[in-house]
Design a protein around this motif. Structure first.
Motif, PDB file in Angstrom:
ATOM      1  N   VAL A 162       0.810  -1.216   0.000  1.00  0.00           N
ATOM      2  CA  VAL A 162       0.000   0.000   0.000  1.00  0.00           C
ATOM      3  C   VAL A 162       0.846   1.269   0.000  1.00  0.00           C
ATOM      4  CG1 VAL A 162      -0.274   0.041   2.514  1.00  0.00           C
ATOM      5  CG2 VAL A 162      -1.990   1.130   1.062  1.00  0.00           C
ATOM      6  N   VAL A 163       1.993   1.260   0.700  1.00  0.00           N
ATOM      7  CA  VAL A 163       2.944   2.380   0.658  1.00  0.00           C
ATOM      8  C   VAL A 163       4.323   1.773   0.422  1.00  0.00           C
ATOM      9  CG1 VAL A 163       3.864   4.412   1.828  1.00  0.00           C
ATOM     10  CG2 VAL A 163       1.517   3.696   2.273  1.00  0.00           C
ATOM     11  N   PRO A 164       4.811   1.829  -0.796  1.00  0.00           N
ATOM     12  CA  PRO A 164       5.986   1.034  -1.176  1.00  0.00           C
ATOM     13  C   PRO A 164       7.314   1.577  -0.663  1.00  0.00           C
ATOM     14  CG  PRO A 164       4.935   2.020  -3.111  1.00  0.00           C
ATOM     15  CD  PRO A 164       4.211   2.523  -1.929  1.00  0.00           C
ATOM     16  N   VAL A 165       7.537   1.456   0.640  1.00  0.00           N
ATOM     17  CA  VAL A 165       8.752   1.964   1.270  1.00  0.00           C
ATOM     18  C   VAL A 165       9.980   1.206   0.782  1.00  0.00           C
ATOM     19  CG1 VAL A 165       9.950   2.226   3.469  1.00  0.00           C
ATOM     20  CG2 VAL A 165       7.507   2.755   3.308  1.00  0.00           C
ATOM     21  N   LEU A 176      13.064   9.860   2.312  1.00  0.00           N
ATOM     22  CA  LEU A 176      11.714   9.485   1.945  1.00  0.00           C
ATOM     23  C   LEU A 176      10.693  10.440   2.541  1.00  0.00           C
ATOM     24  CD1 LEU A 176      11.865   5.633   2.691  1.00  0.00           C
ATOM     25  CD2 LEU A 176      12.452   6.805   0.558  1.00  0.00           C
ATOM     26  N   PHE A 177       9.734  10.828   1.730  1.00  0.00           N
ATOM     27  CA  PHE A 177       8.562  11.555   2.205  1.00  0.00           C
ATOM     28  C   PHE A 177       7.357  10.654   1.949  1.00  0.00           C
ATOM     29  CE2 PHE A 177      11.667  14.849   1.561  1.00  0.00           C
ATOM     30  CZ  PHE A 177      11.453  15.714   2.632  1.00  0.00           C
ATOM     31  N   VAL A 178       6.739  10.196   3.030  1.00  0.00           N
ATOM     32  CA  VAL A 178       5.664   9.214   2.948  1.00  0.00           C
ATOM     33  C   VAL A 178       4.326   9.930   2.969  1.00  0.00           C
ATOM     34  CG1 VAL A 178       4.632   7.175   4.010  1.00  0.00           C
ATOM     35  CG2 VAL A 178       7.123   7.503   4.088  1.00  0.00           C
ATOM     36  N   LEU A 179       3.572   9.799   1.887  1.00  0.00           N
ATOM     37  CA  LEU A 179       2.263  10.428   1.770  1.00  0.00           C
ATOM     38  C   LEU A 179       1.209   9.328   1.879  1.00  0.00           C
ATOM     39  CD1 LEU A 179       4.300  12.449   0.449  1.00  0.00           C
ATOM     40  CD2 LEU A 179       2.442  13.199  -1.012  1.00  0.00           C
ATOM     41  N   ARG A 209       2.268  -4.380   7.045  1.00  0.00           N
ATOM     42  CA  ARG A 209       3.450  -4.393   6.189  1.00  0.00           C
ATOM     43  C   ARG A 209       4.152  -3.037   6.215  1.00  0.00           C
ATOM     44  NH1 ARG A 209       4.686  -6.712   0.185  1.00  0.00           N
ATOM     45  NH2 ARG A 209       6.563  -5.483  -0.168  1.00  0.00           N
ATOM     46  N   LEU A 210       3.375  -1.959   6.169  1.00  0.00           N
ATOM     47  CA  LEU A 210       3.978  -0.632   6.192  1.00  0.00           C
ATOM     48  C   LEU A 210       4.738  -0.403   7.494  1.00  0.00           C
ATOM     49  CD1 LEU A 210       4.470   2.241   5.213  1.00  0.00           C
ATOM     50  CD2 LEU A 210       2.169   2.841   6.005  1.00  0.00           C
ATOM     51  N   VAL A 211       4.142  -0.757   8.605  1.00  0.00           N
ATOM     52  CA  VAL A 211       4.818  -0.588   9.897  1.00  0.00           C
ATOM     53  C   VAL A 211       6.109  -1.392   9.928  1.00  0.00           C
ATOM     54  CG1 VAL A 211       4.631  -1.056  12.366  1.00  0.00           C
ATOM     55  CG2 VAL A 211       2.709  -0.030  11.150  1.00  0.00           C
ATOM     56  N   LEU A 214       8.807   0.296   7.634  1.00  0.00           N
ATOM     57  CA  LEU A 214       9.357   1.510   8.242  1.00  0.00           C
ATOM     58  C   LEU A 214      10.333   1.153   9.369  1.00  0.00           C
ATOM     59  CD1 LEU A 214       6.201   3.819   8.396  1.00  0.00           C
ATOM     60  CD2 LEU A 214       8.214   4.142   6.958  1.00  0.00           C
ATOM     61  N   GLY A 215       9.979   0.137  10.158  1.00  0.00           N
ATOM     62  CA  GLY A 215      10.842  -0.267  11.261  1.00  0.00           C
ATOM     63  C   GLY A 215      12.117  -0.937  10.812  1.00  0.00           C
ATOM     64  N   ALA A 216      12.120  -1.504   9.617  1.00  0.00           N
ATOM     65  CA  ALA A 216      13.284  -2.228   9.119  1.00  0.00           C
ATOM     66  C   ALA A 216      14.247  -1.359   8.322  1.00  0.00           C
ATOM     67  CB  ALA A 216      12.821  -3.408   8.262  1.00  0.00           C
ATOM     68  N   LEU A 217      13.923  -0.082   8.150  1.00  0.00           N
ATOM     69  CA  LEU A 217      14.789   0.777   7.351  1.00  0.00           C
ATOM     70  C   LEU A 217      16.137   1.006   8.031  1.00  0.00           C
ATOM     71  CD1 LEU A 217      12.319   3.543   6.104  1.00  0.00           C
ATOM     72  CD2 LEU A 217      13.411   1.765   4.729  1.00  0.00           C
ATOM     73  N   SER A 218      17.153   1.150   7.216  1.00  0.00           N
ATOM     74  CA  SER A 218      18.477   1.481   7.731  1.00  0.00           C
ATOM     75  C   SER A 218      18.455   2.866   8.364  1.00  0.00           C
ATOM     76  CB  SER A 218      19.497   1.454   6.591  1.00  0.00           C
ATOM     77  OG  SER A 218      20.710   2.071   6.984  1.00  0.00           O
TER      78      SER A 218
END
Length: 268
Positions: A162-165, A176-179, A209-211, A214-218
């Motif tokens: 849904v939000v392809p981080v 990243l700017f998450v809209l 999945r989004l949460v 976001l939590g797994a980002l470097s």
């Protein structure tokens, strides 16, 4: 990154206006569902003028532009044979008027995602024909028909991302700017109808999945999740309050960006 949110996608227009007004110009745009529509439009013209043109599109659009079947006939179609309540000729016409034929004609790189109906796999598009890719990414299950592209039957990308981080980072994004439209921390009101339970179950799955992403980002990736504003209750096919949604989201995003800039200046 622009996520999915049906007609609430008008709020993304206000967010984009705030970002561009603050001098944040995208090097890459990634979108899903209505975020693919808005994302492709802003990738075509990533300027304040481009965002103003997108606002004009949203505020001039009516229900009949996208949902040509009358409200009283739509519920009946839920129980008839076929893949959707509505056709997609109206949305296709909107895309034909406002998007170029190919990804290569956009001003900045753009990618969007759809879901393969038979396997549930994500199908990413970043080159070649643009309009069918966006139409597939925005094919709301049950409401709009699946779209066949290269022999694959595709539906709304929100079903898988849904939000392809992660995809934005894979494509090289470092800031990243998450809209996204839904407040992930806000409790949902108790459902009162079976369809509301179904929608809520879908939202739980996709938001998880989004949460996680976001939590797994470097730590090296800078992330800004723009604030979510409260919105009025709307039917899925209504556009009468788009101007209100755009303005409220623009004000909230502008305030968030100004506060963030002040914080950076204070630390300097």
């Amino acid at each position: 990154m622009l996520g999915g949110a049906r007609n609430l996608g008008a709020m993304q227009v206000g967010m984009l206006q705030a970002l561009l007004g603050a001098g944040v110009v995208p090097d890459l745009v990634v979108g899903c569902s209505v975020g693919a529509i808005n994302g492709a439009a802003i990738a075509r013209n990533p300027t304040v003028a481009g965002a103003a043109a997108l606002e004009e599109l949203w505020t001039s659009m009516s229900r009949r532009d996208v949902w040509p079947v009358g409200r009283h006939r739509a519920p009946v179609r839920l129980f008839r044979r076929g893949s959707s309540v509505h056709g997609n000729a109206g949305l296709r016409a909107v895309l034909d008027r406002h998007l170029p034929p190919t990804f290569e004609e956009l001003a900045v790189p753009f990618a969007c995602v759809a879901a393969e109906l038979s396997t549930g796999e994500a199908r990413w598009f970043a080159s070649g024909p643009l309009r069918d890719a966006v139409l597939a990414s925005a094919a709301l299950p049950g409401l709009l028909p699946p779209v066949e592209v290269d022999g694959r039957v595709l539906i709304d990308g929100a079903a898988v991302d849904v939000v392809p981080v992660a995809q934005a980072v894979a494509l090289g994004a470092e800031r990243l700017f998450v809209l996204q439209i839904k407040d992930l921390d806000a409790p949902a009101p108790p459902p009162t109808r079976p369809v509301e339970v179904l929608v809520r179950a879908f939202a739980i799955s996709r938001n998880a999945r989004l949460v996680h992403e976001l939590g797994a980002l470097s730590p090296s990736v800078e992330v800004h999740v723009l604030p979510v504003v409260e919105w009025p209750r709307l039917r899925y096919d209504g556009f009468s309050r788009s101007a209100e949604l755009i303005a409220s989201a623009r004000d909230a995003a502008a305030g968030h960006l100004a506060a963030a800039a002040a914080g950076r200046a204070g630390r300097a």
